[in-house]
Design a protein around this motif. Sequence first.
Motif, PDB file in Angstrom:
ATOM      1  N   GLU A  48      -9.730  65.309 -59.586  1.00 14.04           N
ATOM      2  CA  GLU A  48      -9.926  66.371 -60.576  1.00 14.04           C
ATOM      3  C   GLU A  48     -10.724  67.535 -59.981  1.00 14.04           C
ATOM      4  OE1 GLU A  48     -11.634  64.823 -64.142  1.00 14.04           O
ATOM      5  OE2 GLU A  48     -10.176  63.197 -64.249  1.00 14.04           O
ATOM      6  N   PHE A  49     -11.664  67.233 -59.093  1.00 12.68           N
ATOM      7  CA  PHE A  49     -12.467  68.280 -58.464  1.00 12.68           C
ATOM      8  C   PHE A  49     -11.581  69.210 -57.634  1.00 12.68           C
ATOM      9  CE2 PHE A  49     -14.711  69.790 -54.674  1.00 12.68           C
ATOM     10  CZ  PHE A  49     -15.734  70.518 -55.254  1.00 12.68           C
ATOM     11  N   PHE A  50     -10.626  68.663 -56.904  1.00 10.53           N
ATOM     12  CA  PHE A  50      -9.784  69.487 -56.051  1.00 10.53           C
ATOM     13  C   PHE A  50      -8.682  70.202 -56.817  1.00 10.53           C
ATOM     14  CE2 PHE A  50     -11.553  66.659 -52.730  1.00 10.53           C
ATOM     15  CZ  PHE A  50     -12.091  67.659 -51.936  1.00 10.53           C
ATOM     16  N   LYS A  51      -8.367  69.780 -58.034  1.00 10.50           N
ATOM     17  CA  LYS A  51      -7.349  70.456 -58.835  1.00 10.50           C
ATOM     18  C   LYS A  51      -7.868  71.732 -59.478  1.00 10.50           C
ATOM     19  CE  LYS A  51      -4.532  66.457 -59.855  1.00 10.50           C
ATOM     20  NZ  LYS A  51      -4.012  65.570 -60.903  1.00 10.50           N
ATOM     21  N   LYS A  52      -9.185  71.888 -59.592  1.00 11.81           N
ATOM     22  CA  LYS A  52      -9.784  73.073 -60.231  1.00 11.81           C
ATOM     23  C   LYS A  52      -9.494  74.314 -59.415  1.00 11.81           C
ATOM     24  CE  LYS A  52     -13.729  70.721 -62.259  1.00 11.81           C
ATOM     25  NZ  LYS A  52     -15.162  70.670 -62.254  1.00 11.81           N
TER      26      LYS A  52
END
Length: 52
Positions: A48-52
């Motif tokens: 989820e952190f890298f999808k931001k």
Amino acid sequence: MAKKVVATLKTGAKEGRSYTKVIKMVKSPKTGAYAFDEQMVPNDKVQEFFKK
């Protein structure tokens, strides 16, 4: 032989492994220069952190 302080930190090793340090390179909209965004996130939230 390990010092007593170091040996006591080993008891909570399971909690420390539940987090991962993630680093993402982001571009500044004003200057165009790149900066690094570093955070400690739970292992299940890394994607989820890298999808931001």
